[in-house]
Design a protein around this motif. Sequence first.
Motif, mmCIF file in Angstrom:
data_model
loop_
_atom_site.group_PDB
_atom_site.id
_atom_site.type_symbol
_atom_site.label_atom_id
_atom_site.label_comp_id
_atom_site.label_asym_id
_atom_site.label_seq_id
_atom_site.Cartn_x
_atom_site.Cartn_y
_atom_site.Cartn_z
ATOM 1 N N ILE A 167 0.833 -1.204 0.000
ATOM 2 C CA ILE A 167 0.000 0.000 0.000
ATOM 3 C C ILE A 167 0.864 1.248 0.000
ATOM 4 O O ILE A 167 0.604 2.204 -0.756
ATOM 5 C CB ILE A 167 -0.937 -0.008 1.220
ATOM 6 C CG1 ILE A 167 -1.967 -1.136 1.089
ATOM 7 C CG2 ILE A 167 -1.658 1.335 1.358
ATOM 8 C CD1 ILE A 167 -2.886 -1.272 2.289
ATOM 9 N N ALA A 168 1.919 1.271 0.809
ATOM 10 C CA ALA A 168 2.783 2.451 0.904
ATOM 11 C C ALA A 168 3.484 2.732 -0.427
ATOM 12 O O ALA A 168 3.561 3.890 -0.866
ATOM 13 C CB ALA A 168 3.812 2.249 2.011
ATOM 14 N N ILE A 169 3.978 1.682 -1.082
ATOM 15 C CA ILE A 169 4.663 1.872 -2.368
ATOM 16 C C ILE A 169 3.685 2.394 -3.419
ATOM 17 O O ILE A 169 4.014 3.316 -4.193
ATOM 18 C CB ILE A 169 5.310 0.556 -2.831
ATOM 19 C CG1 ILE A 169 6.460 0.172 -1.893
ATOM 20 C CG2 ILE A 169 5.807 0.668 -4.267
ATOM 21 C CD1 ILE A 169 7.078 -1.173 -2.204
ATOM 22 N N THR A 170 2.489 1.842 -3.454
ATOM 23 C CA THR A 170 1.497 2.288 -4.439
ATOM 24 C C THR A 170 1.090 3.738 -4.198
ATOM 25 O O THR A 170 1.010 4.534 -5.141
ATOM 26 C CB THR A 170 0.253 1.385 -4.383
ATOM 27 O OG1 THR A 170 0.648 0.016 -4.528
ATOM 28 C CG2 THR A 170 -0.715 1.733 -5.502
ATOM 29 N N LEU A 171 0.832 4.080 -2.934
ATOM 30 C CA LEU A 171 0.472 5.464 -2.608
ATOM 31 C C LEU A 171 1.593 6.427 -2.973
ATOM 32 O O LEU A 171 1.356 7.509 -3.532
ATOM 33 C CB LEU A 171 0.141 5.579 -1.118
ATOM 34 C CG LEU A 171 -1.201 5.005 -0.660
ATOM 35 C CD1 LEU A 171 -1.302 5.054 0.865
ATOM 36 C CD2 LEU A 171 -2.357 5.771 -1.284
ATOM 37 N N THR A 172 2.835 6.037 -2.657
ATOM 38 C CA THR A 172 3.982 6.888 -2.969
ATOM 39 C C THR A 172 4.104 7.115 -4.469
ATOM 40 O O THR A 172 4.342 8.244 -4.937
ATOM 41 C CB THR A 172 5.269 6.265 -2.420
ATOM 42 O OG1 THR A 172 5.147 6.085 -1.010
ATOM 43 C CG2 THR A 172 6.470 7.161 -2.699
ATOM 44 N N ALA A 173 3.939 6.045 -5.252
ATOM 45 C CA ALA A 173 4.037 6.172 -6.710
ATOM 46 C C ALA A 173 2.953 7.098 -7.255
ATOM 47 O O ALA A 173 3.225 7.955 -8.106
ATOM 48 C CB ALA A 173 3.934 4.792 -7.354
#
Length: 213
Positions: A167-173
């Motif tokens: 979730i964190a990687i997707t939100l960051t992207a």
Amino acid sequence: ENSARDISRDLSEHILGLGEAFHSVRSPGAIARDIDRGTNGVSFALRYLIFSGIPTLFEIAIILIVMTFLLSPIYSFLALIGICIYFMTSYKGNEWRSQYIKKVNQYNSKAGANLTECILNHQTINFFNLAPWSIKRIDDTLKEWVSARVSDRRSLAIVTSLQAIVIAITLTALLLIGTSDVMQKDMSTGEFVMLTVFTAQLFAPLNLLGFVY
């Protein structure tokens, strides 16, 4: 609730119809604990699936559609990829966790079987002064249950951590691309605020879906 009732009734009818070969090797306490855990699990799963799981999936679909038409298809595409990776992580992680959950259930049923035997044979236990031995046997099983439970909780922490990372990687992207579009004047500040709201609303329910699964 009616589904849980029907399953419990059918299961009781099935068990009563089994032969002596089954009942001679199975403890009534273990059988009762398995039935109780199973019917409660079915009721729990149906309740969360109907009142939380299906509405959450509908909400995610609506948000992806709105993001596609109001912002850009690239955002909904990246979000969809993140959601797919999240579900794959949840599936693989819980398949791996099943070995620990099975051990927890086995020791839980064994403890219930030992306790039921002690209650049913309390006169014999008291007559031969076997109470200390019986209590130790129950406690030894509970120690095994605690050990299996701790391993289960550790595996759950690993799975939830992996889910949080996805979730964190997707939100960051998504937010990095949105920030780049704002700097290049391809997106207004209001649209960027809309993106942050949509992404928060999109990924917040995923933890619930992972929990339900």
